[in-house]
Design an enzyme around this catalytic site. Structure first.
Site, PDB file in Angstrom:
ATOM      1  N   CYS A  21      32.500  39.150  31.658  1.00  0.00           N
ATOM      2  CA  CYS A  21      31.561  38.616  32.310  1.00  0.00           C
ATOM      3  C   CYS A  21      30.993  37.194  32.551  1.00  0.00           C
ATOM      4  CB  CYS A  21      30.130  39.508  31.494  1.00  0.00           C
ATOM      5  SG  CYS A  21      30.139  41.268  31.534  1.00  0.00           S
ATOM      6  N   GLY A  47      33.083  37.841  37.353  1.00  0.00           N
ATOM      7  CA  GLY A  47      32.056  39.622  37.522  1.00  0.00           C
ATOM      8  C   GLY A  47      31.956  38.976  39.150  1.00  0.00           C
ATOM      9  N   ASN A 122      28.234  37.671  27.135  1.00  0.00           N
ATOM     10  CA  ASN A 122      29.891  37.800  27.783  1.00  0.00           C
ATOM     11  C   ASN A 122      30.750  38.300  26.711  1.00  0.00           C
ATOM     12  OD1 ASN A 122      31.938  34.896  28.487  1.00  0.00           O
ATOM     13  ND2 ASN A 122      32.310  36.993  28.870  1.00  0.00           N
ATOM     14  N   GLY A 123      31.630  38.738  26.679  1.00  0.00           N
ATOM     15  CA  GLY A 123      32.680  39.165  25.746  1.00  0.00           C
ATOM     16  C   GLY A 123      32.627  40.909  24.770  1.00  0.00           C
ATOM     17  N   TYR A 262      44.009  31.930  32.741  1.00  0.00           N
ATOM     18  CA  TYR A 262      42.937  32.658  34.403  1.00  0.00           C
ATOM     19  C   TYR A 262      41.948  32.029  34.698  1.00  0.00           C
ATOM     20  CZ  TYR A 262      41.908  36.238  37.243  1.00  0.00           C
ATOM     21  OH  TYR A 262      41.207  36.730  38.867  1.00  0.00           O
TER      22      TYR A 262
HETATM   23  P1  AMP Z   1      48.848  42.166  38.396  1.00  0.00           P
HETATM   24  O1  AMP Z   1      49.274  42.116  40.308  1.00  0.00           O
HETATM   25  O2  AMP Z   1      48.593  43.103  37.383  1.00  0.00           O
HETATM   26  O3  AMP Z   1      50.306  41.354  37.985  1.00  0.00           O
HETATM   27  O4  AMP Z   1      47.949  40.508  38.087  1.00  0.00           O
HETATM   28  C1  AMP Z   1      48.123  39.747  37.874  1.00  0.00           C
HETATM   29  C2  AMP Z   1      47.305  38.613  38.986  1.00  0.00           C
HETATM   30  O5  AMP Z   1      46.358  39.293  38.856  1.00  0.00           O
HETATM   31  C3  AMP Z   1      47.030  36.806  38.797  1.00  0.00           C
HETATM   32  O6  AMP Z   1      47.680  37.031  40.502  1.00  0.00           O
HETATM   33  C4  AMP Z   1      46.533  36.699  38.433  1.00  0.00           C
HETATM   34  O7  AMP Z   1      46.475  35.643  38.595  1.00  0.00           O
HETATM   35  C5  AMP Z   1      45.152  38.237  38.519  1.00  0.00           C
HETATM   36  N1  AMP Z   1      44.833  38.199  37.143  1.00  0.00           N
HETATM   37  C6  AMP Z   1      44.972  38.072  36.208  1.00  0.00           C
HETATM   38  N2  AMP Z   1      45.042  38.323  34.613  1.00  0.00           N
HETATM   39  C7  AMP Z   1      43.351  38.953  35.658  1.00  0.00           C
HETATM   40  C8  AMP Z   1      42.737  39.693  34.979  1.00  0.00           C
HETATM   41  N3  AMP Z   1      42.197  39.817  33.626  1.00  0.00           N
HETATM   42  N4  AMP Z   1      41.680  39.796  35.529  1.00  0.00           N
HETATM   43  C9  AMP Z   1      41.703  39.529  36.941  1.00  0.00           C
HETATM   44  N5  AMP Z   1      42.710  39.001  37.161  1.00  0.00           N
HETATM   45  C10 AMP Z   1      43.518  38.795  36.577  1.00  0.00           C
END
Ligand code: AMP
Length: 487
Positions: A21, A47, A122-123, A262
Site C-alpha cells: 500500500c 497499489g 502500509n505494511g 522493486y
Molecule cells: P515473476 O514474473 O513472477 O518472476 O515476477 C518478476 C517480475 O515482477 C519482475 O519483472 C518484477 O519487476 C516484478 N515484481 C517483483 N516483485 C514484485 C511484487 N512484489 N509485486 C509485483 N511485481 C513484482
C-alpha cells in the site's frame, strides 16, 4: 489458502492477508482532498486495486473509498468537493490473491469513544490473526478482513484515557510492519514500526505538514521534504505544530531492502538514497560479478531499466530498448490468477525485432519471483531472432516470502526457493542466468564490506530468511496462516 482453522477462518472463504500500500496525510490545508488525491496518484505504483480518502471539516468526517485507480474516482470534482475539510488521509491498496471487497478498502474509519478515527496502513502485522482471535473471543465484531482493523479494535478497547495514549498502547501490542497515518478530529498522526520496515516521510506545503509513503508524493504537489519519520517514532501534528514521540526503546532500523529493488518509485529518495541510483548500481555491480560477451543489453521494462543502464555502462555493451512496454496494462502481479498473470506479460511487452534479430542479448530485470515474466521474455527474444539470451537479475534470488506487506507468493511458488541456478536457467529457457550476490547488493548501496552478518542495515528476509520480527501467525505447524475473506 487457510490451512489452520480458527474461529475466524471457519466463517470465511479463503484470501490472503497481505497488502501492499501507499499512505498519505495532510493537515490544515484548504485543498486537503485534492492534494491527497494527487499524492495518492503519485503513489499509485504501491497499489492499484483500490483507493480511498477520508477528510475532516471541523465537524464531520467524509469518506470515499472505491475499487480501481485513483484517477478512476478522485479526478471527479464532485467527489472531491464532497470531501470537505482541511485535513485528509488517503490510501492506495492492493492485495493480490482472492477478491477485493469494498469493506477492506482503506482508510478504515470508526467512531470511537474519543471521536472519529481514520487509519491508513502500509505494511502487514505478523500477529494480527492471534490478536483478532482474542478480540473475537472477547466479543469484537470485525467488519473487514484487513489486519488494520485489528489496530482499530485495539484502540477502541484500550483503557487509556485519550485517543493518542490508546493508539500508543495499541502499538505495543502489534508486531510486524506498519507505516500508519491516522486522523482524528484534532490530530494527524504518523507512526512507523520499531524497525522502520516500510517507508514514511514528512513534508511541508505552504506551512502545512504532510505524511507520505514516498518523496514522489511530495514532489507532485510541490511540497518540501523535511525528513523521514524514524523507526519507532510517532509524529503528532495539531494546530499547535508537530510533536515527536518515541515510546519504544531505541533500536537499529531495518528498512526493507526490497523497496530499493522493486517497490519504491525510482524518483523517490528512500533512507537518504536515490532509488534510481541504487538500481543503477545494482546493475553495475551485477556486471562486475557476472560479465559476459554480448551484443546488446536489453531491460525488461520498466522495472529493469535502471539496472540495465548500470549493467550496460559497466560492461560497455550497448543499451537498447529491445522490448517495448504497453503502458496501458497494469503491473503483472495485479492480476489475481496465475493464468491471467501469464497472459498479462504478453499483453504488456513486445520485442523490438530489428534490435534483437541475430544478436547475443543480455536481458536485465530487477527480480525474479515466480519466473513468469522471465519465461515469456526469453521466449519473446528467441522468437525475435536472438542468437543467445542471457538473463541477469539485479537482486539476489528470492527464496523466502515476505510477511511485511510486499506481496510475494508462498514459498512453493517462488522459483528460486525450489530450484538451483541450472534448473532456473532451464526453466526460463535462457543460455545463462546470474543474480546479484547479497554482498553485491549491499556494496551497491554503499556498504563497502557487503552485508554485515550480525547487524545488517536492512531487512533482506526475502533473500536470506533472516526475518527481523517474530512470525507469530505465519509459521504454525509449518503452515502459513492466512486470513480469509467473506464473499
Ligand atoms: P515473476 O514474473 O513472477 O518472476 O515476477 C518478476 C517480475 O515482477 C519482475 O519483472 C518484477 O519487476 C516484478 N515484481 C517483483 N516483485 C514484485 C511484487 N512484489 N509485486 C509485483 N511485481 C513484482
Amino acid at each position: 489458502m487457510s490451512e489452520v482453522p480458527s474461529h475466524t477462518e471457519e466463517k470465511f472463504l479463503p484470501d490472503k492477508l497481505h497488502e501492499e500500500c501507499g499512505v498519505f496525510g495532510i493537515f490544515g490545508h484548504t485543498d486537503a482532498s485534492a492534494l491527497a488525491a494527487l499524492g495518492l496518484h503519485a503513489l499509485q505504483h504501491r497499489g492499484q486495486e483500490a483507493a480511498g480518502i477520508v477528510t475532516y471539516d471541523g465537524k464531520h468526517f467524509h469518506a470515499e473509498r472505491k475499487l480501481g485507480l485513483v484517477s478512476d474516482t478522485f479526478t471527479d470534482s464532485r467527489i472531491l468537493e464532497q470531501l470537505t475539510g482541511k485535513a485528509a488521509v488517503g490510501h492506495v491498496r492492493y492485495s493480490t490473491t482472492g477478491e477485493t471487497v469494498l469493506r477492506n478498502v482503506q482508510p478504515l474509519f470508526a467512531d470511537l469513544a474519543g471521536g472519529g478515527f481514520a487509519i491508513a496502513h502500509n505494511g502487514n502485522l505478523t500477529n494480527a490473526l492471534s490478536l483478532r482471535d482474542e478480540l473475537v473471543m472477547q466479543g469484537a465484531i470485525f467488519q473487514s478482513t484487513s489486519d488494520t482493523e485489528t489496530i482499530l479494535q485495539l484502540v477502541a478497547r484500550s483503557k487509556r484515557d485519550n485517543t493518542l495514549s490508546r493508539f500508543i498502547d495499541t502499538l505495543f501490542k502489534i508486531e510486524g510492519a506498519y507505516s500508519l497515518v491516522v486522523m482524528t478530529n484534532k490530530k494527524l498522526i504518523g507512526a512507523r514500526d520499531p524497525l522502520g520496515i516500510r517507508p514514511l516521510v514528512l513534508g511541508k506545503l505552504d506551512g502545512h505538514y504532510i505524511l507520505a509513503s514516498e518523496t514522489c508524493a511530495l514532489d507532485i504537489i510541490g511540497a518540501d521534504f523535511i525528513r523521514e519519520v524514524e523507526n519507532g517514532e510517532i509524529i503528532v501534528i495539531t494546530e499547535e505544530g508537530l510533536e515527536s514521540i518515541k515510546p519504544f526503546p531505541p533500536r537499529q532500523a531495518r528498512p526493507c531492502i526490497f523497496e530499493y529493488i522493486y517497490f519504491a518509485r525510482p524518483d523517490s529518495i528512500v533512507g537518504g538514497l536515490s532509488v534510481y541510483e541504487c538500481r543503477k548500481n545494482f546493475g553495475r555491480q551485477l556486471a562486475k560479478e557476472s560479465s559476459l560477451n554480448a551484443d546488446v543489453v536489453i531491460p525488461v521494462p520498466d522495472s529493469g531499466v535502471p539496472a540495465a543502464i548500470g549493467f550496460a555502462e559497466a560492461s560497455e555493451i550497448p543499451f537498447e530498448l529491445g522490448i517495448i512496454r504497453n503502458h496501458y496494462v497494469g503491473r503483472t502481479f495485479i492480476e489475481p490468477q496465475q493464468s491471467i498473470r501469464a497472459m498479462g506479460v504478453k499483453l504488456k511487452h513486445n520485442a523490438n525485432r530489428l534490435l534483437v534479430n541475430g544478436k547475443k542479448v543480455v536481458l536485465v530485470d530487477d527480480s525474479v519471483v515466480r519466473g513468469t515474466t522471465s519465461v515469456k521474455i526469453v521466449q519473446m527474444m528467441r522468437e525475435a531472432g536472438a542468437t543467445e539470451v542471457h538473463m541477469r537479475i539485479g537482486s539476489p534470488p528470492i527464496t523466502h516470502p515476505d510477511y511485511y506487506g510486499i506481496d510475494t507468493p508462498v514459498e512453493k511458488e517462488l522459483l528460486a526457493a525450489n530450484n538451483n541456478l541450472v534448473d532456473m536457467c532451464n526453466y526460463i529457457g535462457a543460455d545463462s542466468i546470474a543474480f546479484l550476490s547479497i554482498d553485491g547488493l549491499y556494496k551497491a548501496m554503499g556498504h563497502k564490506n557487503g552485508r554485515d552478518r550480525i547487524n545488517p542495515a536492512y531487512t533482506d528476509h526475502c533473500f536470506t530468511g533472516d526475518y527481523p520480527t517474530q512470525l507469530r501467525d505465519q509459521k504454525d505447524d509449518n503452515h502459513i496462516r492466512q486470513l480469509s475473506l467473506l464473499s
